[in-house]
Design an enzyme around this catalytic site. Structure first.
Site, PDB file in Angstrom:
ATOM      1  N   MET A 120       0.810  -1.221   0.000  1.00 26.10           N
ATOM      2  CA  MET A 120       0.000   0.000   0.000  1.00 26.10           C
ATOM      3  C   MET A 120       0.841   1.269   0.000  1.00 26.10           C
ATOM      4  SD  MET A 120      -3.267  -0.833   2.350  1.00 26.10           S
ATOM      5  CE  MET A 120      -2.245  -1.654   3.541  1.00 26.10           C
ATOM      6  N   THR A 121       0.648   2.057  -1.050  1.00 28.54           N
ATOM      7  CA  THR A 121       1.304   3.356  -1.191  1.00 28.54           C
ATOM      8  C   THR A 121       0.799   4.277  -0.087  1.00 28.54           C
ATOM      9  OG1 THR A 121       1.535   3.083  -3.549  1.00 28.54           O
ATOM     10  CG2 THR A 121       1.424   5.351  -2.750  1.00 28.54           C
ATOM     11  N   GLY A 130       4.387   0.053  -3.297  1.00 28.14           N
ATOM     12  CA  GLY A 130       5.130   0.047  -4.554  1.00 28.14           C
ATOM     13  C   GLY A 130       6.389   0.896  -4.420  1.00 28.14           C
ATOM     14  N   GLN A 180       7.786  -4.389  -3.254  1.00 34.57           N
ATOM     15  CA  GLN A 180       7.021  -4.375  -4.505  1.00 34.57           C
ATOM     16  C   GLN A 180       7.676  -3.432  -5.516  1.00 34.57           C
ATOM     17  OE1 GLN A 180       3.077  -2.521  -5.141  1.00 34.57           O
ATOM     18  NE2 GLN A 180       2.357  -4.545  -5.721  1.00 34.57           N
ATOM     19  N   HIS A 230       4.892  -5.646  -9.657  1.00 35.59           N
ATOM     20  CA  HIS A 230       3.523  -5.106  -9.719  1.00 35.59           C
ATOM     21  C   HIS A 230       3.042  -5.138 -11.179  1.00 35.59           C
ATOM     22  CE1 HIS A 230      -0.023  -2.934  -8.909  1.00 35.59           C
ATOM     23  NE2 HIS A 230       0.442  -1.953  -8.168  1.00 35.59           N
ATOM     24  N   ALA A 282      -0.297  -5.243 -11.828  1.00 32.98           N
ATOM     25  CA  ALA A 282      -1.759  -5.111 -11.648  1.00 32.98           C
ATOM     26  C   ALA A 282      -2.223  -3.664 -11.745  1.00 32.98           C
ATOM     27  CB  ALA A 282      -2.121  -5.697 -10.282  1.00 32.98           C
ATOM     28  N   HIS A 283      -3.537  -3.476 -11.561  1.00 27.58           N
ATOM     29  CA  HIS A 283      -4.203  -2.199 -11.268  1.00 27.58           C
ATOM     30  C   HIS A 283      -3.997  -1.087 -12.292  1.00 27.58           C
ATOM     31  CE1 HIS A 283      -3.826  -3.660  -6.794  1.00 27.58           C
ATOM     32  NE2 HIS A 283      -4.596  -4.440  -7.531  1.00 27.58           N
ATOM     33  N   TYR A 309      -1.266  -0.207 -14.013  1.00 24.69           N
ATOM     34  CA  TYR A 309       0.054   0.433 -14.110  1.00 24.69           C
ATOM     35  C   TYR A 309       0.846  -0.172 -15.278  1.00 24.69           C
ATOM     36  CZ  TYR A 309      -1.560   2.599  -9.871  1.00 24.69           C
ATOM     37  OH  TYR A 309      -2.310   3.320  -8.979  1.00 24.69           O
ATOM     38  N   ARG A 311       2.213  -9.907  -9.185  1.00 20.01           N
ATOM     39  CA  ARG A 311       0.825  -9.513  -8.873  1.00 20.01           C
ATOM     40  C   ARG A 311       0.080  -9.179 -10.159  1.00 20.01           C
ATOM     41  NH1 ARG A 311      -1.875  -5.285  -4.453  1.00 20.01           N
ATOM     42  NH2 ARG A 311      -3.684  -6.649  -4.274  1.00 20.01           N
ATOM     43  N   GLY A 369     -11.084  -6.786  -0.366  1.00 18.02           N
ATOM     44  CA  GLY A 369     -12.376  -6.883   0.315  1.00 18.02           C
ATOM     45  C   GLY A 369     -12.505  -8.058   1.268  1.00 18.02           C
TER      46      GLY A 369
HETATM   47  C1  LIG Z   1      -4.037   3.437   0.354  1.00 20.00           C
HETATM   48  C2  LIG Z   1      -3.857   2.278  -0.590  1.00 20.00           C
HETATM   49  C3  LIG Z   1      -2.701   2.185  -1.324  1.00 20.00           C
HETATM   50  C4  LIG Z   1      -2.484   1.085  -2.172  1.00 20.00           C
HETATM   51  N1  LIG Z   1      -1.298   0.977  -2.845  1.00 20.00           N
HETATM   52  C5  LIG Z   1      -1.022  -0.151  -3.539  1.00 20.00           C
HETATM   53  C6  LIG Z   1       0.280  -0.360  -4.069  1.00 20.00           C
HETATM   54  O1  LIG Z   1       1.216   0.439  -3.907  1.00 20.00           O
HETATM   55  N2  LIG Z   1       0.490  -1.508  -4.765  1.00 20.00           N
HETATM   56  C7  LIG Z   1      -0.500  -2.432  -4.951  1.00 20.00           C
HETATM   57  O2  LIG Z   1      -0.265  -3.463  -5.607  1.00 20.00           O
HETATM   58  N3  LIG Z   1      -1.729  -2.264  -4.423  1.00 20.00           N
HETATM   59  C8  LIG Z   1      -2.008  -1.161  -3.704  1.00 20.00           C
HETATM   60  N4  LIG Z   1      -3.221  -1.034  -3.097  1.00 20.00           N
HETATM   61  C9  LIG Z   1      -4.198  -2.154  -3.143  1.00 20.00           C
HETATM   62  C10 LIG Z   1      -3.993  -3.066  -1.917  1.00 20.00           C
HETATM   63  O3  LIG Z   1      -2.805  -3.811  -2.042  1.00 20.00           O
HETATM   64  C11 LIG Z   1      -5.170  -4.048  -1.725  1.00 20.00           C
HETATM   65  O4  LIG Z   1      -5.199  -4.963  -2.784  1.00 20.00           O
HETATM   66  C12 LIG Z   1      -6.481  -3.338  -1.650  1.00 20.00           C
HETATM   67  O5  LIG Z   1      -6.470  -2.351  -0.622  1.00 20.00           O
HETATM   68  C13 LIG Z   1      -7.643  -4.311  -1.404  1.00 20.00           C
HETATM   69  O6  LIG Z   1      -7.513  -4.951  -0.182  1.00 20.00           O
HETATM   70  P1  LIG Z   1      -8.420  -4.508   1.080  1.00 20.00           P
HETATM   71  O7  LIG Z   1      -9.853  -4.667   0.634  1.00 20.00           O
HETATM   72  O8  LIG Z   1      -8.029  -5.499   2.141  1.00 20.00           O
HETATM   73  O9  LIG Z   1      -8.102  -3.090   1.400  1.00 20.00           O
HETATM   74  C14 LIG Z   1      -3.477   0.072  -2.288  1.00 20.00           C
HETATM   75  C15 LIG Z   1      -4.648   0.199  -1.548  1.00 20.00           C
HETATM   76  C16 LIG Z   1      -4.844   1.268  -0.696  1.00 20.00           C
HETATM   77  C17 LIG Z   1      -6.108   1.339   0.123  1.00 20.00           C
END
Ligand SMILES: Cc1cc2nc3c(=O)[nH]c(=O)nc-3n(C[C@H](O)[C@H](O)[C@H](O)COP(=O)(O)O)c2cc1C
Length: 457
Positions: A92-93, A124, A166, A245, A247-248, A250, A297, A381
């Site tokens: 988590m960033t 990350g 990461q 990383h 995913a998401h 990027y 990921r 979730g």
């Molecule tokens: C504040 C925040 C920052 C995040 N930063 C990253 C990140 O840097 N790299 C990543 O792969 N996912 C990132 N995520 C996603 C989380 O790794 C995670 O998959 C997501 O919060 C869902 O899980 P949760 O429902 O338990 O919160 C971030 C999520 C949050 C809330």
């Protein structure tokens, strides 16, 4: 008599509920017969029925756990690492690494979330100067950054946890303000991220994503090299391994998804071509530090930052097929594969447009889980109950928790005790204060009504 039938997902158990009776049927592998358990419900227990359902589900879960012997809190062999439980800190960033250098605040934050035999994944970490898209994200490309990470890693190791770094490049999810020389960010494409999404600017306001510059074919191998150098740096800093990383929405995802990648060279078009950059990165990182220190990921079914694909199920399977093949070639498995659930939400809104019903999504994850030949981690979730269910029923080996871990430094203990959880404060997710919303979330104590056992996990 009218019974409501509920199937217990992932098991061969069924629950039949009637206002006065509850019946569980399940197949016993050992005795090779169907067992029936009958509960009589007293009149005072008739309402609400959902409570009865929860009770009976919990019974069924305990039966499943007894059958497999695996739970969220049981040990897990993850490659060469022996974890003592399966609750992982999700990457988590948090924007607390001032000017890209991880400082004491990060050491404190990660140490707070460490448990003996636990696994943490860092936020990350940037692989190069062109990688950032958020303010104050730590890098892993300069000597100063490597030196600074050592303190964080040491603090975590002192508490007995394993820590993976990461590796991150945001690609087009950036802004000129974050780019050296103020040039447009790079990507697989020239198409910008739509106005549906906003980028976090250095002053805390939100801006529009600019049009990126599509990388020339000849520039791509240099990017691959940045990933492998960053991995080497991470190992030098003392990390136990790296998570790439992919995913998401990027950079790597910008190559994988056909809703973004519009290239006509060998990196675009067919699935083979769209997976090429990802595979070159994984291969280079595996060559640099060894497969047993590398994780990947992916989030094929998530449209975060417009990262859509017309066939997420097959995209996921294609990625897995290639990783499986690589594992066979090098004779060693990656440490784990980390998959984000489509139900992941952010900013209080649905981040993902559903690709199907919840059941279809769960089925897709199960298909990937069955296809992948290695340790499988899920994120997105998960509550205590969902995490326990996923591990007990064999849908995941490890569960990574994000937001709940932000607000509960001792999440592992709380989940184990089924203790109350602190609520997270979204507005401090990406702020820079080294304490507020970062290291000041309370641990369990007698003061908040919970008896804390002397021996922490
Ligand atoms: C504040 C925040 C920052 C995040 N930063 C990253 C990140 O840097 N790299 C990543 O792969 N996912 C990132 N995520 C996603 C989380 O790794 C995670 O998959 C997501 O919060 C869902 O899980 P949760 O429902 O338990 O919160 C971030 C999520 C949050 C809330």
């Amino acid at each position: 008599m009218c019974f409501l039938k509920h199937h217990v997902p992932g098991s061969r158990a069924s629950i039949y509920i009637h206002p006065l009776l509850a019946v569980i049927t399940f197949f016993s592998e050992k005795e090779k017969c169907i067992n029936i358990i009958l509960f009589t419900l007293s009149l005072s227990q008739i309402h609400p029925l959902t409570d009865q359902l929860r009770l009976v589900r919990e019974q069924a879960r305990i039966m499943a756990e007894n059958r497999t012997g695996t739970s969220l809190f049981s040990p897990c062999k993850m490659g060469k690492f022996s974890l003592s439980h399966r609750v992982v800190l999700a990457p988590m960033t948090r924007c607390r690494a001032l000017n890209g250098i991880p400082g004491d605040a990060l050491a404190e934050y990660y140490a707070q979330r460490s448990t003996p035999g636990g696994l943490l994944i860092t936020e990350g970490a940037l692989i190069s100067p062109t990688a950032p898209g958020f303010p104050h994200v730590p890098g892993i490309y300069s000597e100063a950054q490597v030196e600074a990470w050592k303190k964080v890693v040491d603090a975590v190791h002192a508490k007995g946890s394993v820590i993976f770094c990461q590796l991150w490049h945001v690609g087009r999810a950036s802004h000129q303000v974050y780019q050296p020389g103020g040039v447009p960010p790079i990507s697989s494409t020239n198409k910008p991220i739509s106005n549906r999404w906003r980028t976090l600017m250095p002053d805390g306001t939100y801006g529009i994503y600019p049009a990126p510059r599509a990388l020339k074919t000849s520039e791509i191998l240099e990017l691959v090299e940045h990933y492998s150098q960053a991995a080497l740096n991470a190992i030098r800093a003392g990390f136990d391994g790296v998570e790439i990383h992919g995913a998401h929405g990027y950079l790597i995802d910008q190559f994988l998804k056909n809703g973004i990648n519009d290239r006509v060279d060998e990196y675009g078009g067919s699935i083979e071509n769209r997976c090429r950059f990802m595979m070159q990165v994984i291969q280079a990182v595996v060559s640099a530090v060894g497969a047993e220190r590398v994780a990947f990921r992916m989030s094929p079914a998530i449209d975060h930052l417009d990262a859509t694909d017309s066939d997420p199920l097959n995209l996921g399977l294609s990625v897995i097929e290639r990783i499986n093949k690589l594992q066979l070639q090098v004779g060693s498995k990656l440490t784990y594969l980390h998959v984000t659930q489509p139900r992941y939400t952010a900013s209080g809104q649905k981040e993902s447009r559903r690709t199907g019903s919840e059941d279809e999504e769960a089925q897709m994850i199960r298909t990937w889980r069955r296809a992948y030949q290695g340790t499988f981690m899920c994120s997105g979730g998960y509550t205590r109950e969902l995490g326990i269910q996923a591990v007990t029923e064999g849908d995941a080996d490890l569960i990574s928790y994000g937001r709940l871990f932000i607000s509960n430094p001792d999440l592992v203990l709380r989940l184990k005790l089924n203790a109350p959880l602190n609520k997270y404060i979204r507005k401090t997710f990406y702020t820079q204060d080294p304490v507020v919303g970062y290291t000041d979330y309370p641990f369990l104590s007698k003061a908040n009504g919970v008896q804390v056992p002397l021996s922490r996990l």
